[in-house]
Design a protein around this motif. Structure first.
Motif, short mmCIF file in Angstrom:
data_model
loop_
_atom_site.label_atom_id
_atom_site.label_comp_id
_atom_site.label_asym_id
_atom_site.label_seq_id
_atom_site.Cartn_x
_atom_site.Cartn_y
_atom_site.Cartn_z
N TYR B 36 0.85 -1.18 0.00
CA TYR B 36 0.00 0.00 0.00
C TYR B 36 0.90 1.25 0.00
N GLN B 38 0.80 5.51 0.99
CA GLN B 38 0.07 6.56 1.70
C GLN B 38 0.70 7.91 1.39
N ASN B 41 -1.57 13.02 4.63
CA ASN B 41 -2.95 13.32 5.04
C ASN B 41 -3.99 12.55 4.22
N ARG B 42 -3.61 11.38 3.75
CA ARG B 42 -4.52 10.54 2.99
C ARG B 42 -4.58 9.15 3.59
N GLY B 43 -5.58 8.39 3.18
CA GLY B 43 -5.65 6.99 3.57
C GLY B 43 -4.71 6.15 2.73
N LEU B 44 -4.65 4.87 3.05
CA LEU B 44 -3.78 3.96 2.31
C LEU B 44 -4.44 3.58 0.98
N LEU B 88 4.75 7.33 1.76
CA LEU B 88 5.00 6.29 2.76
C LEU B 88 4.45 4.98 2.22
N PHE B 90 3.72 0.83 2.73
CA PHE B 90 3.50 -0.21 3.71
C PHE B 90 3.39 -1.57 3.03
#
Lengths: 113, 116
Positions: B36, B38, B41-44, B88, B90
């Protein structure tokens, strides 16, 4: 378009208050999840649900509760907010089955003073 | 128990160069693996996943990942990095254990910075 929404996007509250974060998905997904994101910890699972009236504890469930009365919603309640619960909270959903992708909401930034 | 490690907190790469973001996992049986991304200030956002079959998985935005069972790794790669890839990342794992277990375990994330 189907989507997953969270509200509020930002919340400031005081220690000891009860807080409820909303999560709503329009995909008709069976599975819903709540995570918290903290620096140095990545995402940690709080609670999850595999269907209506089903709820389960995750890795960091102390101080949190959820209920699932319909397919679309999984509200997360902090019974008595603590400063340690200051975090960004994400809701996610997936269809069903082990290989299905989880889709995430935009997140709620919660500050507990 | 399932776990995932992202050994690098931060990766810096020059624009146009290939990038790799590392991920290793631990499960008792066979894994499902996910990447994922990111943005601030956002979702994954889902990039790609490995379920079974071809070890090289192609995903969104030109990213790909290679599943290596012997090294228990699932590194994310892109041939030519863009500044807009800065975000970022994940890695996540789910152990295939039959019915009823759909929990993902996430790594701590790797911050990718692409330098113009």
């Amino acid at each position: 378009d189907a989507e997953i929404t969270q509200s509020p996007r930002h919340k400031i509250t005081e220690t000891g208050r009860q807080v409820t974060l909303a999560c709503h998905q329009t995909w008709n997904h069976n599975n819903m999840f709540w995570y918290r994101q903290d620096l140095g910890h990545g995402l940690r699972l709080i609670h999850y649900s595999y269907g209506v009236h089903d709820t389960n504890k995750g890795e960091v469930s102390d101080g949190y509760s959820v209920s699932r009365s319909n397919t679309e919603d999984l509200p997360l309640t902090l019974e008595s907010a603590a400063s340690s619960q200051t975090s960004v909270y994400f809701c996610a959903s997936s269809v069903s089955g082990g290989a299905d992708t989880q889709y995430f909401g935009p997140g709620t930034r919660l500050t507990v003073l | 128990a399932q776990s995932v490690a992202q050994p690098e907190d931060q990766v810096n790469v020059a624009e146009g160069n290939p990038l790799t973001v590392k991920c290793t996992y631990s499960v008792s049986g066979n894994p499902y693996l996910f990447w994922y991304v990111q943005y601030p200030n956002r979702g994954l956002q889902f990039l790609l996943k490995y379920i079974t079959g071809d070890n090289l998985v192609k995903g969104s935005y030109g990213f790909e990942a290679e599943f290596n069972k012997s090294q228990t790794s699932f590194h994310l790669k892109k041939p030519s990095a863009l500044v807009s890839d800065s975000a970022l990342y994940f890695c996540a794992v789910r152990e295939f254990s039959g019915a009823g277990s759909y929990q993902l375990t996430f790594g701590k994330g790797t911050k990718l910075s692409v330098i113009p």
